[in-house]
Design an enzyme around this catalytic site. Sequence first.
Site, mmCIF file in Angstrom:
data_model
loop_
_atom_site.group_PDB
_atom_site.id
_atom_site.type_symbol
_atom_site.label_atom_id
_atom_site.label_comp_id
_atom_site.label_asym_id
_atom_site.label_seq_id
_atom_site.Cartn_x
_atom_site.Cartn_y
_atom_site.Cartn_z
ATOM 1 N N ASN A 13 0.983 -6.665 6.408
ATOM 2 C CA ASN A 13 0.802 -7.005 4.995
ATOM 3 C C ASN A 13 1.181 -5.782 4.155
ATOM 4 O O ASN A 13 0.437 -4.809 4.138
ATOM 5 C CB ASN A 13 -0.660 -7.399 4.764
ATOM 6 C CG ASN A 13 -0.971 -7.676 3.307
ATOM 7 O OD1 ASN A 13 -0.068 -7.745 2.470
ATOM 8 N ND2 ASN A 13 -2.250 -7.823 2.988
ATOM 9 N N TRP A 14 2.311 -5.857 3.504
ATOM 10 C CA TRP A 14 2.791 -4.704 2.731
ATOM 11 C C TRP A 14 2.026 -4.517 1.422
ATOM 12 O O TRP A 14 2.197 -3.526 0.746
ATOM 13 C CB TRP A 14 4.293 -4.850 2.451
ATOM 14 C CG TRP A 14 5.172 -4.492 3.611
ATOM 15 C CD1 TRP A 14 4.894 -4.646 4.948
ATOM 16 C CD2 TRP A 14 6.472 -3.896 3.556
ATOM 17 N NE1 TRP A 14 5.938 -4.185 5.716
ATOM 18 C CE2 TRP A 14 6.932 -3.722 4.880
ATOM 19 C CE3 TRP A 14 7.311 -3.508 2.514
ATOM 20 C CZ2 TRP A 14 8.173 -3.170 5.190
ATOM 21 C CZ3 TRP A 14 8.554 -2.959 2.813
ATOM 22 C CH2 TRP A 14 8.970 -2.785 4.148
ATOM 23 N N LYS A 15 1.230 -5.516 1.047
ATOM 24 C CA LYS A 15 0.480 -5.466 -0.222
ATOM 25 C C LYS A 15 1.456 -5.152 -1.375
ATOM 26 O O LYS A 15 2.611 -5.567 -1.311
ATOM 27 C CB LYS A 15 -0.676 -4.476 -0.114
ATOM 28 C CG LYS A 15 -1.562 -4.785 1.109
ATOM 29 C CD LYS A 15 -2.855 -4.064 1.148
ATOM 30 C CE LYS A 15 -3.641 -4.481 2.391
ATOM 31 N NZ LYS A 15 -4.970 -3.913 2.463
ATOM 32 N N HIS A 100 -7.347 -13.210 0.988
ATOM 33 C CA HIS A 100 -7.486 -11.784 1.315
ATOM 34 C C HIS A 100 -8.602 -11.191 0.445
ATOM 35 O O HIS A 100 -8.767 -11.576 -0.716
ATOM 36 C CB HIS A 100 -6.158 -11.053 1.068
ATOM 37 C CG HIS A 100 -6.157 -9.662 1.637
ATOM 38 N ND1 HIS A 100 -6.787 -8.614 1.012
ATOM 39 C CD2 HIS A 100 -5.639 -9.170 2.789
ATOM 40 C CE1 HIS A 100 -6.642 -7.515 1.752
ATOM 41 N NE2 HIS A 100 -5.949 -7.831 2.843
ATOM 42 N N GLU A 102 -8.773 -8.558 -1.126
ATOM 43 C CA GLU A 102 -8.306 -7.971 -2.395
ATOM 44 C C GLU A 102 -8.077 -9.063 -3.441
ATOM 45 O O GLU A 102 -8.232 -8.819 -4.640
ATOM 46 C CB GLU A 102 -7.039 -7.125 -2.134
ATOM 47 C CG GLU A 102 -7.414 -5.827 -1.427
ATOM 48 C CD GLU A 102 -6.343 -5.231 -0.536
ATOM 49 O OE1 GLU A 102 -5.184 -5.664 -0.596
ATOM 50 O OE2 GLU A 102 -6.695 -4.321 0.244
ATOM 51 N N GLU A 170 -11.413 -9.472 8.539
ATOM 52 C CA GLU A 170 -11.192 -8.150 7.968
ATOM 53 C C GLU A 170 -12.465 -7.679 7.272
ATOM 54 O O GLU A 170 -12.733 -8.099 6.124
ATOM 55 C CB GLU A 170 -10.064 -8.197 6.930
ATOM 56 C CG GLU A 170 -8.739 -8.653 7.470
ATOM 57 C CD GLU A 170 -7.586 -8.099 6.653
ATOM 58 O OE1 GLU A 170 -6.725 -7.459 7.247
ATOM 59 O OE2 GLU A 170 -7.573 -8.282 5.421
ATOM 60 N N GLY A 176 -8.265 0.021 4.585
ATOM 61 C CA GLY A 176 -7.709 1.206 3.917
ATOM 62 C C GLY A 176 -8.616 2.415 3.924
ATOM 63 O O GLY A 176 -8.358 3.391 3.221
ATOM 64 N N SER A 216 -7.787 -0.905 8.907
ATOM 65 C CA SER A 216 -7.503 0.428 9.463
ATOM 66 C C SER A 216 -6.987 0.390 10.896
ATOM 67 O O SER A 216 -7.306 1.262 11.699
ATOM 68 C CB SER A 216 -8.739 1.333 9.356
ATOM 69 O OG SER A 216 -9.048 1.573 7.988
ATOM 70 N N GLY A 237 -2.311 -3.357 7.369
ATOM 71 C CA GLY A 237 -1.904 -3.017 6.012
ATOM 72 C C GLY A 237 -1.047 -1.766 6.019
ATOM 73 O O GLY A 237 0.153 -1.798 6.312
ATOM 74 N N GLY A 238 -1.658 -0.618 5.722
ATOM 75 C CA GLY A 238 -0.934 0.643 5.546
ATOM 76 C C GLY A 238 0.046 0.963 6.669
ATOM 77 O O GLY A 238 1.176 1.383 6.412
HETATM 78 O O1 LIG Z 1 -4.149 -7.087 5.144
HETATM 79 C C1 LIG Z 1 -4.375 -6.024 5.708
HETATM 80 C C2 LIG Z 1 -5.660 -5.392 5.629
HETATM 81 O O2 LIG Z 1 -6.203 -5.440 4.352
HETATM 82 C C3 LIG Z 1 -5.811 -4.084 6.331
HETATM 83 O O3 LIG Z 1 -5.304 -3.014 5.572
HETATM 84 P P1 LIG Z 1 -5.270 -1.551 6.245
HETATM 85 O O4 LIG Z 1 -4.624 -1.697 7.582
HETATM 86 O O5 LIG Z 1 -4.473 -0.714 5.296
HETATM 87 O O6 LIG Z 1 -6.692 -1.117 6.386
#
Ligand SMILES: O=C[C@H](O)COP(=O)(O)O
Length: 255
Positions: A13-15, A100, A102, A170, A176, A216, A237-238
């Site tokens: 997920n590139w957000k 999600h 967020e 999650e 994050g 994470s 994510g990141g």
């Molecule tokens: O969609 C992905 C998640 O929110 C995890 O994000 P993260 O891997 O940056 O903690």
Amino acid sequence: MSSPERKPLIAGNWKMNGLGASAPEFVRVVGAYMGPLRNSVDLMVFPPATLLTSFATSTRGAGVLVGAQDCHAEPFGPYTGDISAEMIADAGGKAVIVGHSERRACHGETDAQARAKAEAALHAGLIAVICIGETEAERKAGQALEIVRSQLEGSLPDAATPKTVVVAYEPVWAIGTGLTPTIDEVAEIHGFIRGELARRFGDEKAAAFRILYGGSVKPGNAAELLHVADVDGALVGGASLKADDFLAIANAAAG
Ligand SMILES: O=C[C@H](O)COP(=O)(O)O
């Protein structure tokens, strides 16, 4: 760990990250996936909507599924700034993330809205990746299982099948932050989710749903997390923004 009938799925997920100049990172992922990895792991990438078409074009025939990070529940209409599941499919998307944390936190998205979006996704022929997970305060109050149970019940459509829906657990406090639950905590929640799916859909169907862990996930902790019972992959994510890190996580799922 994923059972033989559940192929591991690693989803990135590139957000709200990525410009046209980021495309080479994705192209490297697509190139690497065309080797043996393709046989043992499914890959999905969710870029920002601005890159959906170009990513879908660059992966054509290569097997990496591209999707969007959200959709509206309606197919079209006066909803400025939103995109529909039909539009995602039209742009070459094969999946969409809904619910999600967020979206829940920043846009007040409810379980009912996540469910309506998931229903729209299924109607448009997309795979819905439905996210659930407790906050830090809820975990500290001993409410993690109850929150996960009610989000799962409220967000999953009755029409969900293991081919059309993926559940992503999650914990909000792990996203994050560099923090992750213990292996025992991950095993407890994933086993609990499997049990709740069985209560609603029956044992056979529940055994086929893929349940991802997210929060994470990095190359350094992926193998340990991905080998927990009932963890069928990861929503990353990141670490999905760097091809090397994302591929290392995918390889951990394969191994
Ligand atoms: O969609 C992905 C998640 O929110 C995890 O994000 P993260 O891997 O940056 O903690």
